[in-house]
Design a protein around this motif. Structure first.
Motif, short mmCIF file in Angstrom:
data_model
loop_
_atom_site.label_atom_id
_atom_site.label_comp_id
_atom_site.label_asym_id
_atom_site.label_seq_id
_atom_site.Cartn_x
_atom_site.Cartn_y
_atom_site.Cartn_z
N ALA A 12 0.83 -1.20 0.00
CA ALA A 12 0.00 0.00 0.00
C ALA A 12 0.86 1.25 0.00
N ASN A 13 0.26 2.36 -0.42
CA ASN A 13 0.79 3.68 -0.10
C ASN A 13 0.18 4.07 1.24
N VAL A 14 0.90 4.83 2.04
CA VAL A 14 0.38 5.23 3.35
C VAL A 14 0.43 6.74 3.49
N ARG A 15 -0.63 7.29 4.07
CA ARG A 15 -0.68 8.73 4.36
C ARG A 15 -1.07 8.89 5.82
N LEU A 16 -0.35 9.76 6.52
CA LEU A 16 -0.63 10.02 7.93
C LEU A 16 -0.96 11.49 8.10
N PHE A 17 -2.06 11.77 8.83
CA PHE A 17 -2.55 13.13 9.00
C PHE A 17 -2.66 13.46 10.49
N ASP A 18 -2.42 14.73 10.82
CA ASP A 18 -2.66 15.20 12.17
C ASP A 18 -4.16 15.19 12.43
N ARG A 19 -4.60 14.61 13.53
CA ARG A 19 -6.02 14.45 13.81
C ARG A 19 -6.69 15.79 14.12
N LEU A 20 -5.96 16.76 14.61
CA LEU A 20 -6.54 18.03 14.99
C LEU A 20 -6.55 19.04 13.85
N THR A 21 -5.46 19.12 13.11
CA THR A 21 -5.34 20.13 12.04
C THR A 21 -5.57 19.56 10.65
N ASP A 22 -5.58 18.22 10.53
CA ASP A 22 -5.73 17.52 9.25
C ASP A 22 -4.55 17.77 8.31
N GLU A 23 -3.42 18.25 8.85
CA GLU A 23 -2.22 18.45 8.03
C GLU A 23 -1.60 17.09 7.69
N LEU A 24 -1.08 16.99 6.46
CA LEU A 24 -0.41 15.77 6.03
C LEU A 24 0.97 15.70 6.68
N ILE A 25 1.19 14.65 7.47
CA ILE A 25 2.47 14.48 8.17
C ILE A 25 3.44 13.68 7.33
N LEU A 26 2.93 12.64 6.68
CA LEU A 26 3.82 11.74 5.94
C LEU A 26 3.06 11.15 4.76
N ASN A 27 3.73 11.07 3.61
CA ASN A 27 3.15 10.47 2.41
C ASN A 27 4.13 9.41 1.91
N GLY A 28 3.93 8.17 2.36
CA GLY A 28 4.88 7.10 2.06
C GLY A 28 4.50 6.33 0.80
N LYS A 29 5.37 6.37 -0.21
CA LYS A 29 5.09 5.69 -1.48
C LYS A 29 6.16 4.66 -1.84
N THR A 30 7.06 4.38 -0.89
CA THR A 30 8.14 3.41 -1.18
C THR A 30 8.15 2.31 -0.13
N LEU A 31 6.97 1.80 0.20
CA LEU A 31 6.89 0.77 1.24
C LEU A 31 7.45 -0.56 0.76
N LEU A 32 8.11 -1.24 1.67
CA LEU A 32 8.58 -2.60 1.42
C LEU A 32 7.50 -3.61 1.76
N ASN A 33 6.74 -3.33 2.82
CA ASN A 33 5.61 -4.18 3.17
C ASN A 33 4.62 -3.37 4.01
N SER A 34 3.39 -3.83 4.01
CA SER A 34 2.33 -3.21 4.81
C SER A 34 1.33 -4.30 5.16
N SER A 35 0.89 -4.32 6.39
CA SER A 35 -0.02 -5.39 6.81
C SER A 35 -1.03 -4.88 7.83
N MET A 36 -2.19 -5.52 7.83
CA MET A 36 -3.23 -5.27 8.81
C MET A 36 -3.61 -6.61 9.43
N THR A 37 -3.65 -6.66 10.75
CA THR A 37 -3.98 -7.90 11.46
C THR A 37 -5.08 -7.64 12.48
N GLN A 38 -6.11 -8.47 12.43
CA GLN A 38 -7.18 -8.38 13.43
C GLN A 38 -7.14 -9.60 14.32
N ALA A 39 -7.19 -9.38 15.62
CA ALA A 39 -7.18 -10.48 16.60
C ALA A 39 -8.33 -10.28 17.56
N ILE A 40 -8.96 -11.39 17.96
CA ILE A 40 -10.09 -11.36 18.89
C ILE A 40 -9.82 -12.38 20.00
N GLN A 41 -9.98 -11.93 21.23
CA GLN A 41 -9.86 -12.84 22.35
C GLN A 41 -11.15 -13.65 22.49
#
Length: 332
Positions: A12-41
């Motif tokens: 994926a490409n990743v974008r990170l924004f400040d939650r209060l000002t909505d300013e773009l903090i980081l725009n990552g377009k050269t990722l080596l890997n990206s993952s999402m994991t969901q776990a439930i007890q």
């Protein structure tokens, strides 16, 4: 999305924004890997003969993310520390080789702050005081020597404080969906409250390149949600329905009320596993079997016809070109 086989490809490409000002903090377009994991007890309840599993309690759902960027970006370090990147005057050590003349005098590339460490003939270092950029070491006259000293310049600086911790940011991941016909869509994962876990590792090896990493978990938003997964269809194919459903399906109009009318809402039924889709009335075709009893506009508003009388009845049809739904209109 399309009915053909589709595949989630690459990272994926990743974008990170400040939650209060909505300013773009980081725009990552050269990722080596990206993952999402969901776990439930889970807590299982066993009972009866043979101790059968009769109930399972689910709790403590957690959604975690991990990304690794091939590019070195100080924003990752700042995020993991809950710190800002300040551009300020800062000190650092530099080293160089200089040639001392016959009097033992040499010129440094920069003006040192404090003492200058000069390598001696036996390999140890001794400290000397410089005058501006000039340094004199009579005992090493005519020699090329290594010197180490502190200099100052304006630099981006991140303070890694013992009592500062990561702050939540808004994160968006974007990854391609492809089929044999090429790119057909995108998966967009929006995380309103992503909390980095504060872990940092900068691996510097002689044969490798240091990457930037960021891992953490999602905090629930005001709606109680961790994330929103959106599927963007880039193909020309329309969303596939199995039927149309109109609401209300039975319209009652009062003949004593001039201009009595009823707007209609139409849903596209997608089948098991999918929520119904609210359709735009002006994109559908509407027909009244007897306009004298009840008319219907292009926006799906059913109204009394010019000759409507008590106990009259007619049918309104709506279609998307594939499926048709019928509504009964009664006049009272």
């Amino acid at each position: 999305m399309s009915q053909q086989n589709q595949f989630l490809t690459s990272v994926a490409n990743v974008r990170l924004f400040d939650r209060l000002t909505d300013e773009l903090i980081l725009n990552g377009k050269t990722l080596l890997n990206s993952s999402m994991t969901q776990a439930i007890q889970t807590q299982a309840i066993y009972a009866g003969k043979g101790s059968k599993k009769v109930y399972e309690l689910n709790y403590q759902k957690e959604l975690t993310f991990s990304i690794e960027d091939a590019a070195f970006d100080t924003a990752y370090i700042a995020l993991q520390n809950g710190a800002e990147i300040n551009h300020q005057l800062a000190e650092y050590y530099t080293d160089e080789m200089i040639l001392l003349d016959a009097n033992g005098k040499g010129t440094l590339a920069e003006t040192p702050i404090g003492k200058v460490h000069v390598e001696q003939l036996n390999g140890t270092f001794a400290q000397y005081t410089a005058t501006g950029k000039e340094i004199t070491v009579p005992a090493l006259a005519g020699k090329e020597v290594q010197v180490v000293y502190v200099v100052q310049e304006m630099m981006d600086t991140i303070e890694v404080s013992a009592d500062s911790f990561p702050k939540a940011v808004r994160m968006e991941l974007n990854v391609d969906i492809r089929s044999n016909n090429g790119k057909t869509g995108e998966v967009i994962i929006e995380v309103p409250n992503f909390k980095p876990n504060g872990a940092i590792e900068i691996s510097m090896t002689h044969e490798g390149v240091a990457s930037s990493s960021l891992a953490g978990s999602s905090l629930a938003d005001k709606k109680g949600n961790y994330a929103y997964i959106k599927l963007r269809n880039l193909s020309e194919e329309k969303v596939q329905f199995t039927a149309l459903a109109a609401s209300p399906s039975h319209v009652v109009l009062d003949s004593t009320v001039a201009g009595d009318s009823q707007p209609i809402t139409v849903l596209g039924i997608r089948g098991a596993g999918y929520a119904n889709v609210l359709l735009q009335n002006n994109e559908l075709a509407w027909t009244s079997k007897d306009p004298a009893i009840a008319t219907v506009s292009a926006d799906g508003v059913v109204a009394l016809g010019a000759s409507a009388a008590v106990n009259d009845q007619t049918i309104i049809e709506v279609t998307d070109g594939t499926y048709t739904e019928k509504l009964v209109v009664d006049i009272i």
